[in-house]
Every structure is written in structure tokens, then in C-alpha cells.
Design a protein around this motif. Sequence first.
Motif, PDB file in Angstrom:
ATOM      1  N   SER A   1      -7.442 -12.867  -0.430  1.00  0.00           N
ATOM      2  CA  SER A   1      -6.325 -13.729  -0.042  1.00  0.00           C
ATOM      3  C   SER A   1      -6.425 -14.124   1.416  1.00  0.00           C
ATOM      4  O   SER A   1      -6.717 -13.315   2.290  1.00  0.00           O
ATOM      5  CB  SER A   1      -5.008 -12.996  -0.286  1.00  0.00           C
ATOM      6  N   ARG A   2      -6.138 -15.381   1.688  1.00  0.00           N
ATOM      7  CA  ARG A   2      -6.070 -15.817   3.084  1.00  0.00           C
ATOM      8  C   ARG A   2      -4.795 -15.280   3.741  1.00  0.00           C
ATOM      9  O   ARG A   2      -4.636 -15.394   4.938  1.00  0.00           O
ATOM     10  CB  ARG A   2      -6.098 -17.339   3.169  1.00  0.00           C
ATOM     11  N   LEU A   3      -3.873 -14.747   2.937  1.00  0.00           N
ATOM     12  CA  LEU A   3      -2.611 -14.242   3.457  1.00  0.00           C
ATOM     13  C   LEU A   3      -2.684 -12.768   3.818  1.00  0.00           C
ATOM     14  O   LEU A   3      -1.676 -12.146   4.092  1.00  0.00           O
ATOM     15  CB  LEU A   3      -1.499 -14.453   2.411  1.00  0.00           C
ATOM     16  N   PHE A   4      -3.890 -12.200   3.803  1.00  0.00           N
ATOM     17  CA  PHE A   4      -4.058 -10.770   4.067  1.00  0.00           C
ATOM     18  C   PHE A   4      -3.633 -10.420   5.483  1.00  0.00           C
ATOM     19  O   PHE A   4      -4.048 -11.056   6.434  1.00  0.00           O
ATOM     20  CB  PHE A   4      -5.524 -10.380   3.837  1.00  0.00           C
ATOM     21  N   ARG A   5      -2.786  -9.413   5.581  1.00  0.00           N
ATOM     22  CA  ARG A   5      -2.398  -8.887   6.895  1.00  0.00           C
ATOM     23  C   ARG A   5      -3.358  -7.774   7.252  1.00  0.00           C
ATOM     24  O   ARG A   5      -3.566  -6.864   6.470  1.00  0.00           O
ATOM     25  CB  ARG A   5      -0.989  -8.266   6.844  1.00  0.00           C
ATOM     26  N   SER A   6      -3.889  -7.823   8.396  1.00  0.00           N
ATOM     27  CA  SER A   6      -4.751  -6.743   8.849  1.00  0.00           C
ATOM     28  C   SER A   6      -3.912  -5.491   9.011  1.00  0.00           C
ATOM     29  O   SER A   6      -2.841  -5.514   9.603  1.00  0.00           O
ATOM     30  CB  SER A   6      -5.386  -7.111  10.180  1.00  0.00           C
ATOM     31  N   VAL A   7      -4.366  -4.397   8.410  1.00  0.00           N
ATOM     32  CA  VAL A   7      -3.613  -3.141   8.506  1.00  0.00           C
ATOM     33  C   VAL A   7      -4.318  -2.166   9.419  1.00  0.00           C
ATOM     34  O   VAL A   7      -5.447  -2.277   9.723  1.00  0.00           O
ATOM     35  CB  VAL A   7      -3.373  -2.498   7.126  1.00  0.00           C
TER      36      VAL A   7
ATOM     37  N   ALA B   1      -8.962   3.176   0.948  1.00  0.00           N
ATOM     38  CA  ALA B   1      -8.240   3.500   2.184  1.00  0.00           C
ATOM     39  C   ALA B   1      -8.425   2.366   3.178  1.00  0.00           C
ATOM     40  O   ALA B   1      -9.528   1.839   3.348  1.00  0.00           O
ATOM     41  CB  ALA B   1      -8.768   4.794   2.779  1.00  0.00           C
ATOM     42  N   SER B   2      -7.335   1.998   3.824  1.00  0.00           N
ATOM     43  CA  SER B   2      -7.372   1.039   4.916  1.00  0.00           C
ATOM     44  C   SER B   2      -6.524   1.637   6.024  1.00  0.00           C
ATOM     45  O   SER B   2      -5.296   1.598   5.954  1.00  0.00           O
ATOM     46  CB  SER B   2      -6.824  -0.318   4.463  1.00  0.00           C
ATOM     47  N   ASP B   3      -7.196   2.219   7.004  1.00  0.00           N
ATOM     48  CA  ASP B   3      -6.539   3.024   8.029  1.00  0.00           C
ATOM     49  C   ASP B   3      -5.799   4.162   7.334  1.00  0.00           C
ATOM     50  O   ASP B   3      -6.402   4.887   6.582  1.00  0.00           O
ATOM     51  CB  ASP B   3      -5.623   2.182   8.921  1.00  0.00           C
TER      52      ASP B   3
ATOM     53  N   GLY C   1       0.823  -1.189   0.000  1.00  0.00           N
ATOM     54  CA  GLY C   1       0.000   0.000   0.000  1.00  0.00           C
ATOM     55  C   GLY C   1       0.865   1.250   0.000  1.00  0.00           C
ATOM     56  O   GLY C   1       2.091   1.184   0.078  1.00  0.00           O
ATOM     57  N   ILE C   2       0.190   2.388  -0.082  1.00  0.00           N
ATOM     58  CA  ILE C   2       0.864   3.679  -0.126  1.00  0.00           C
ATOM     59  C   ILE C   2       0.694   4.373   1.215  1.00  0.00           C
ATOM     60  O   ILE C   2      -0.431   4.667   1.628  1.00  0.00           O
ATOM     61  CB  ILE C   2       0.270   4.566  -1.231  1.00  0.00           C
ATOM     62  N   ASP C   3       1.788   4.600   1.900  1.00  0.00           N
ATOM     63  CA  ASP C   3       1.802   5.481   3.062  1.00  0.00           C
ATOM     64  C   ASP C   3       2.192   6.851   2.506  1.00  0.00           C
ATOM     65  O   ASP C   3       3.264   6.990   1.911  1.00  0.00           O
ATOM     66  CB  ASP C   3       2.837   4.991   4.081  1.00  0.00           C
ATOM     67  N   PRO C   4       1.339   7.868   2.671  1.00  0.00           N
ATOM     68  CA  PRO C   4       1.609   9.157   2.032  1.00  0.00           C
ATOM     69  C   PRO C   4       2.956   9.787   2.390  1.00  0.00           C
ATOM     70  O   PRO C   4       3.613  10.370   1.523  1.00  0.00           O
ATOM     71  CB  PRO C   4       0.448  10.039   2.492  1.00  0.00           C
ATOM     72  N   TRP C   5       3.387   9.694   3.641  1.00  0.00           N
ATOM     73  CA  TRP C   5       4.672  10.289   4.011  1.00  0.00           C
ATOM     74  C   TRP C   5       5.835   9.536   3.389  1.00  0.00           C
ATOM     75  O   TRP C   5       6.810  10.142   2.927  1.00  0.00           O
ATOM     76  CB  TRP C   5       4.830  10.376   5.530  1.00  0.00           C
TER      77      TRP C   5
END
Length: 154
Positions: A148-154, A131-133, A88-92
Amino acid sequence: MAFDVNPIFINIVLKQYLADVTLVVGILKAEGEKRGTSQTWQKAMYKSGEIPEMELEYDFHGIGCWVKYKDRIIDFDFRGDAGNTVFGIDPWLAAHYLQSLDLKGCYDLDICHKLIMATIYKLLSEGELVASDDVYFYTNDYYKLSKSRLFRSV
């Protein structure tokens, strides 16, 4: 802001940022796997170091990694899938990347962040990002993660 940078251009930069993240993760993973230990590739790597033949410096931090690859700064967090194939993209962190490209008008980190955020808001409104958090995923990537079952909760 004394200048106007086209959101289409910043969108291209964001896609290149994610492509570069995937590229350097591949380099780091290959280096970790070369060490031939029973550990994961991340644990096989030193906390920080260099891969001179690839012109790469790295420093693992918290849940991510800072990388200098050639002349670019690619700082990212492992907040996608557990297989490290979607990011994902962290803006900073993306703003640091934009600043490292040394483009006219993009020397100040705060300005880079504002350009990134303006583009993110536009892409969110157009349904191209989710957006996710405080992390943003391109819609196709987000749906890959959610299936995906491999999804990490963000």
C-alpha cells in the motif's frame, strides 16, 4: 507460571483483539464523521468522551486510543495503514485486552503479557506474524501494508 494456556487460544484472542480494534475504530470514525466538520474524523472527536448508545468510552493518547467498549479494554496505536484498516499488535496493549476479558488465570497483567509474548514468538517462528519494530502484524496484513502507498512507517 502455575497454569498453561494454549497458544492456539491466545492466537484466537489476538485475532479478536484486532477485530475489536477495527470495530471500535469504525464506531469512532462514524461518530467523527457525523459531526460534519471539514476536519478528519479524529480531529472532529474530543480528546476523550463517551458514545453512550454504543456503550463506549474513549481517550486518544499519543499515537493511539484507549477504549472501553462494553466490558473490554481495547487500547491500540494507529501504526498500520493511513486509512486505519490494518492494525498491528503491541504486546502490552494486547495484554491489557486479555486481562479485561476476565478469564481464569489471566488476572495479572504480567502473566497476560508473558502469554501474549510466548504466542507471538511461536507465531513468528511459524511465519504467521511479522515483526516491525515492537509491533507485530499477521503476515497477510503486513503484505497488504507493504504493497500500500498508504503504509505508515512504524
